[in-house]
Design a protein around this motif. Structure first.
Motif, PDB file in Angstrom:
ATOM      1  N   UNK A  68     -33.340  58.987 -17.625  1.00 47.43           N
ATOM      2  CA  UNK A  68     -32.455  59.247 -18.774  1.00 47.43           C
ATOM      3  C   UNK A  68     -31.597  60.466 -18.561  1.00 47.43           C
ATOM      4  N   UNK A  69     -30.543  60.704 -19.071  1.00 47.45           N
ATOM      5  CA  UNK A  69     -29.643  61.646 -18.834  1.00 47.45           C
ATOM      6  C   UNK A  69     -28.723  62.047 -20.029  1.00 47.45           C
ATOM      7  N   UNK A  70     -27.938  62.993 -20.178  1.00 49.65           N
ATOM      8  CA  UNK A  70     -27.003  63.544 -21.215  1.00 49.65           C
ATOM      9  C   UNK A  70     -25.757  62.392 -20.877  1.00 49.65           C
ATOM     10  N   UNK A  71     -25.181  61.718 -21.913  1.00 46.21           N
ATOM     11  CA  UNK A  71     -24.024  61.260 -21.717  1.00 46.21           C
ATOM     12  C   UNK A  71     -22.804  62.515 -21.263  1.00 46.21           C
ATOM     13  N   UNK A  72     -21.804  62.256 -20.470  1.00 53.86           N
ATOM     14  CA  UNK A  72     -21.025  63.370 -20.261  1.00 53.86           C
ATOM     15  C   UNK A  72     -19.955  63.801 -21.077  1.00 53.86           C
ATOM     16  N   UNK A  73     -19.128  64.419 -20.939  1.00 53.72           N
ATOM     17  CA  UNK A  73     -17.931  64.818 -21.846  1.00 53.72           C
ATOM     18  C   UNK A  73     -16.973  64.412 -20.855  1.00 53.72           C
ATOM     19  N   UNK A  74     -15.475  64.069 -21.220  1.00 54.39           N
ATOM     20  CA  UNK A  74     -14.584  63.616 -20.833  1.00 54.39           C
ATOM     21  C   UNK A  74     -14.228  64.653 -19.633  1.00 54.39           C
TER      22      UNK A  74
END
Length: 288
Positions: A130-136
Motif C-alpha cells: 500500500x502506498x500514497x498516490x503520487x502528485x503530478x
C-alpha cells in the motif's frame, strides 16, 4: 468529507525502437535533451494507468515497474485536482474504489492527501505494498524526459496548473495531455501542449474527426469501435491514431490492420509475449 470504508508482440516492435527501457532506471539521454514524442517508434505501446492489469493503477510503484520492464514506450496516468489546486495522480472522482478511504478527491488538500493509501487489487500478479498516490509533480520529476508521458486531465479547471508544471520542466514535447472533450483539447493546444483527444465507440459513430486535425496531435480511439469508424479516424489527417484500451493480442492485431499506429494497453507484458500478426506495411513497421 472523507469517511473510512472496509478494508513477443513487443519484441517485434523492439527492432524499430532506438532505445529500449530496460534495467534499473537511470538518466536516459536522447540527443542530449529530454526524450520527446519525435523519438517514438512508428508503432509505440502505451502502459495505460501503468498497465492496470499488471500493476496497481496510477501508482508510483506501478509506473516504475512498467518503466523498468520496457514493454511500453509511453506511460499513461490520470490526473485530478485537490481542493487547494494541487494536481494529483488519480482516476476516479472519489477515493472509494482504489483506496482505504471514501469521499471526493477534490475535498482534500495536499496535507490530507499524504494520508491516502492505495489498495492494490487482489487479482494483480506479484506482491504490492500500500502506498500514497503520487502528485503530478512527483511523476513528472521521476519520469519527465526519460520516457514519453500521457496524462488525462480529468478536471479541466487544473489545466493551467498542469501546463505550468510541464513547461517548468521543459516537457512540452514529452507529455500528451488527454481529454474526451474537443473544446478542452482546443484549450490544451492553445496552451502550447501536445493535445490528445479520446473518443468512445459510441461517440465515434457520429464523429467527424477531420474537424480536429488542426489542433489534435493524437486521436485516441476505442478499440471496440466499428471497422468503418476506426478507418475514418485513421483517414482524418490527425497524425497519430492510437487504439485504447487493448487487452488481447487479437484486439491489437485488428487495430493495427485497420491502420492505427499506436496501442494503449492495460497489459503491455501480455502483448509483449505474443508477436503481432498483421499483414503488409504494418508487419514491416513492426520489424517482421
Amino acid at each position: 468529507m472523507v469517511t473510512s470504508v472496509t478494508s513477443t508482440g513487443l519484441a517485434a516492435v523492439a527492432s524499430v525502437v532506438a532505445l529500449t527501457l530496460t534495467g534499473p532506471p537511470g538518466p536516459l539521454e536522447w540527443g542530449g535533451g529530454p526524450l520527446t514524442v519525435d523519438s517514438l517508434p512508428r508503432i509505440p505501446y502505451v502502459a495505460h494507468r501503468g498497465g492496470a492489469r499488471e500493476v496497481p493503477e496510477n501508482s508510483m510503484s506501478g509506473l516504475m515497474a512498467a518503466f523498468r520492464r520496457g514493454t511500453a514506450q509511453v506511460l499513461d496516468f490520470d490526473t485530478r485536482v485537490l481542493r487547494d489546486g494541487t494536481p494529483v495522480v488519480f482516476h476516479d472522482a472519489t477515493l472509494n474504489r482504489t483506496t482505504f478511504l471514501g469521499g471526493e478527491v477534490r475535498g482534500l488538500d495536499a496535507g490530507e492527501w499524504r494520508g491516502v493509501r492505495l489498495r492494490p487489487r487482489d487479482r494483480l500478479p506479484g506482491s504490492w505494498r500500500s502506498e500514497r498516490p503520487p502528485t503530478v509533480a512527483e511523476v513528472l520529476d521521476r519520469f519527465g524526459g526519460r520516457i514519453v508521458l500521457m496524462l488525462e486531465a480529468k478536471d479541466p479547471r487544473g489545466l493551467g496548473r498542469l501546463a505550468a508544471l510541464i513547461r517548468a520542466r521543459g516537457l512540452t514535447r514529452s507529455v500528451f495531455v488527454n481529454t474526451n472533450d474537443p473544446e478542452v483539447a482546443r484549450r490544451v493546444h492553445r496552451l502550447g501542449l501536445l493535445t490528445q483527444l479520446w473518443r468512445s465507440a459510441r461517440q465515434m459513430r457520429t464523429d467527424r474527426p477531420g474537424r480536429w486535425r488542426s489542433y489534435v496531435d493524437l486521436l485516441d480511439v476505442d478499440v471496440k469501435a466499428r471497422d468503418a469508424d476506426l478507418r475514418r479516424a485513421v483517414r482524418s489527417g490527425v497524425p497519430r491514431v492510437w487504439a485504447h484500451t487493448v487487452v488481447t493480442p487479437s484486439q491489437r492485431d485488428r487495430a493495427l490492420a485497420l491502420g492505427c499506429n499506436g496501442i494503449i494497453t492495460d497489459a503491455p507484458g501480455r502483448l509483449a509475449r505474443h508477436p503481432a500478426r498483421v499483414p503488409g506495411r504494418v508487419s514491416a513497421a513492426l520489424g517482421r
